[in-house]
Motif scaffolding. Structure first.
Motif, mmCIF file in Angstrom:
data_model
loop_
_atom_site.group_PDB
_atom_site.id
_atom_site.type_symbol
_atom_site.label_atom_id
_atom_site.label_comp_id
_atom_site.label_asym_id
_atom_site.label_seq_id
_atom_site.Cartn_x
_atom_site.Cartn_y
_atom_site.Cartn_z
ATOM 1 N N LYS A 87 -30.502 -2.953 -1.860
ATOM 2 C CA LYS A 87 -31.260 -3.628 -2.919
ATOM 3 C C LYS A 87 -32.000 -4.845 -2.376
ATOM 4 C CE LYS A 87 -28.363 -2.117 -6.778
ATOM 5 N NZ LYS A 87 -27.472 -2.528 -7.890
ATOM 6 N N CYS A 135 -25.767 -2.937 -2.021
ATOM 7 C CA CYS A 135 -26.385 -4.257 -2.202
ATOM 8 C C CYS A 135 -27.333 -4.583 -1.059
ATOM 9 C CB CYS A 135 -25.303 -5.324 -2.323
ATOM 10 S SG CYS A 135 -24.390 -5.276 -3.877
ATOM 11 N N ARG A 173 -26.665 -7.635 -10.158
ATOM 12 C CA ARG A 173 -27.688 -6.594 -10.058
ATOM 13 C C ARG A 173 -27.200 -5.237 -10.566
ATOM 14 N NH1 ARG A 173 -30.976 -7.724 -4.450
ATOM 15 N NH2 ARG A 173 -30.943 -9.990 -4.566
#
Length: 471
Positions: free
Chosen positions: A67, A64, A327
Motif C-alpha cells: 500500500k 502494508c 488503511r
C-alpha cells in the motif's frame, strides 16, 4: 527446534481497546455475549495492527508495504497533472487560473521554494544534521496545502543518511519516489532507522492531499470511526482512466493543428521563392492559428463508453471507505455494521436513542437516498418509529426520559419559580430509536427500487407501442 506454529486468529475489541482471540478467560463473566476475551500476545504489523508479524516481516506486513508503494506511485502520477489543474482545472463553474491566487492549491503544490536550500522546512520536525527543519510548524496553517517536494525531500534525506547513500544533485518528485520505492522493503523492517510509521502516515496524507486538489479541490467524504484504530474513515478517490478513443472534438483539434502546420510550410516556400509574391494576411493568420480553450475542452470530453474519469472509486452505497490510520478497506456490510454500532453506542445515553438530525444523516449515508430530518419526524408522528422526549432540568441537572408526547410538546419549556424568579425548569428534546429508522430507510430503498422498475417498464411499453404505430 524452531516453533513454526501460527498464532491464533484475533480481532479488535473496542471495549477492551486491544486485540483478543476467540478464546475466553477463566474468569469470563458471560462467554455468550462476545467472541472472545483472551488478549493476543503475538506481535502485529506496526501499520495496520491486524496482521501477525513473522521472521521475514518483523515490523510490517507485505500488504502494508504494497500500500505504501502504491501511494508513492500515485504521488508521482498525480504530480504530473498539477500544471494542467492550475491552468485548466475548474471549481464551481470557474477556472482555478482566474482565482484570487491564480492556479489555486495546484500552483502552491508545484512550488519548489526552499526545497533544496540549507534552511529546509518539513512537516515532521527536525531532521538529522538540520535542527531548523521544524520551521513549518511555526508558520504553517493546518488547512494549508504542503508542496509535495518538501516532505519528500525531508524523508529522502533521512533514509539516505540511514543507508549511507549520497543525496541527489537536484531532488525531484520522480527521483525521490523511485528511490523510496526501490528501498521500501528494507525501510519497512528497519528497527533503528527513521520513524517508519510516521513516514507511512505522511506518504498517505500526501497522496490524499493531491487527490483532493486534482478532484476540483474538494475534501474527501468523511465517515465514522474505524473499528480497528478509531481513526476517521474517508472515501477513496480513484485514479482517472482517460479516454483515448477518437471523438469529433479530437478529430477537429487534429485538423486545426494540421492546417496550421501546412500554412507554416507554405510561408517557408514563399520565403524561398520571392517570385511567388509576399504571403497574404489569410496565410499568415492561418500559420498563427492555435487551438482555442473551447476546442481543447471539447477534445478532453470522453466518449460515451469511457465513464470512469476519476472521482470516488465506487460511489455505491457503503463502497470505497478506507481508514486513514490502519488503511483498512471496508466492505458495504462492514460499513453498514459500523454505522449501526456507532449510533447504538454513540447516542446521548449509548442505548440506541439518538438525535433526529444524526439519524437522518446516518440513514442517508447508509442508503444513498436523501433522507432529511423532516422525513424522520414524519415517521415519528405517524408511529412508524419509536420516539421519546428527554427532559433535562436546568436547576439540578437531572435528566428524565418520558414517552413521546405531542409533536409541539417535545420542544416546549417547563417554567418554575426558583430563588424568587421565574426560570426554565426543564428543556425537552426529541430522540428517535435508530434501529427503527434503519428499518424504515431500508423499506424506502425497496420502494424506490420498485418505483424505478415500474417506471422503466412503462417506458419500454410506451416505446414498443410507438414502434408498432409507426410500422
Amino acid at each position: 527446534m524452531t516453533d513454526t506454529r501460527r498464532p491464533p486468529a484475533c480481532h479488535h475489541d473496542q471495549e477492551a481497546g486491544h486485540r483478543v482471540t476467540r478464546e475466553h478467560r477463566d474468569d469470563c463473566p458471560d462467554p455468550s455475549t462476545h467472541n472472545g476475551c483472551v488478549p493476543c500476545t503475538a506481535p502485529h504489523c506496526v501499520l495496520c495492527g491486524r496482521a501477525h508479524a513473522d521472521n521475514d516481516h518483523p515490523l510490517t506486513c507485505p500488504e502494508c508495504i504494497g500500500k505504501v508503494r502504491v501511494d508513492l506511485d500515485d504521488i508521482r502520477h498525480l504530480c504530473r497533472h498539477l500544471r494542467w489543474q492550475a491552468a485548466r482545472g475548474g471549481r464551481d463553474g470557474r477556472l482555478i487560473a482566474a482565482a484570487p491566487i491564480p492556479g489555486g492549491d495546484a500552483m502552491v503544490l508545484i512550488a519548489r521554494a526552499g526545497a533544496d536550500a540549507d534552511d529546509l522546512i518539513t512537516s515532521f520536525g527536525p531532521i538529522k544534521g538540520n535542527p531548523k527543519a521544524n520551521l513549518l510548524d511555526e508558520d504553517h496553517h493546518p488547512h494549508d496545502v504542503v508542496p509535495p517536494l518538501l516532505p519528500l525531500i525531508g524523508w529522502d534525506y533521512q533514509w539516505r543518511h540511514h543507508f549511507d547513500h549520497h543525496p541527489p544533485a537536484k531532488p525531484s518528485v520522480t527521483g525521490i519516489t523511485h528511490y523510496l520505492a526501490d528501498h521500501l522493503t528494507r525501510m519497512a523492517q528497519a528497527v533503528d532507522g527513521p520513524d517508519w510509521v510516521r513516514f507511512a502516515d505522511d506518504i498517505a496524507a500526501l497522496r490524499r492531499q493531491l487527490e483532493g486538489v486534482l478532484h476540483d479541490e474538494r475534501e474527501p467524504e468523511r465517515g465514522i470511526g474505524c473499528f480497528e484504530c478509531g481513526r476517521q474513515l474517508v472515501r477513496k478517490f480513484g485514479d482517472p482512466k482517460p479516454c483515448r478513443h477518437r471523438t469529433p472534438g479530437r478529430v477537429h483539434l487534429d485538423q486545426v493543428k494540421a492546417d496550421a502546420t501546412a500554412a507554416r510550410r507554405r510561408l517557408q516556400v514563399l520565403a524561398t521563392y520571392p517570385e511567388l509574391g509576399p504571403p497574404t494576411y489569410a496565410e499568415e493568420r492561418a500559420a498563427r492559428r492555435v487551438p482555442t480553450a473551447a476546442e481543447e475542452s471539447r477534445a478532453r470530453i470522453p466518449c460515451s463508453e469511457c465513464t470512469n474519469q476519476g472521482g470516488i472509486v465506487d460511489p455505491s452505497i457503503g463502497q470505497s471507505w478506507e481508514c486513514t490510520g490502519c488503511r483498512k478497506a471496508y466492505t458495504p456490510g462492514e460499513y453498514a455494521n459500523a454505522v449501526r454500532s456507532h449510533l447504538l453506542k454513540g447516542g446521548p445515553d449509548g442505548d440506541g436513542w439518538t438525535h433526529i438530525t444524526m439519524a437522518a444523516e446516518a440513514a442517508t449515508t447508509q442508503t444513498g437516498l436523501p433522507i432529511p430530518a423532516s422525513t424522520v419526524r414524519k415517521w415519528m408522528d405517524r408511529g412508524k418509529v419509536a420516539g421519546v422526549c428527554r427532559w433535562t432540568s436546568s436547576i439540578d441537572g437531572r435528566t428524565a426520559v418520558v414517552p413521546q408526547a405531542a409533536p409541539g410538546r417535545a420542544h416546549s419549556v417547563i417554567v418554575a419559580e426558583y430563588a424568587g424568579r421565574v426560570v426554565p425548569a426543564a428543556w425537552g428534546s426529541r430522540l428517535v430509536f435508530w434501529p427503527d429508522v434503519a428499518d424504515q430507510a431500508a423499506k424506502m430503498v425497496v420502494r424506490s427500487h420498485d418505483a424505478e422498475v415500474a417506471r422503466r417498464l412503462r417506458a419500454e411499453k410506451a416505446a414498443l407501442e410507438a414502434t408498432g404505430k409507426a410500422s
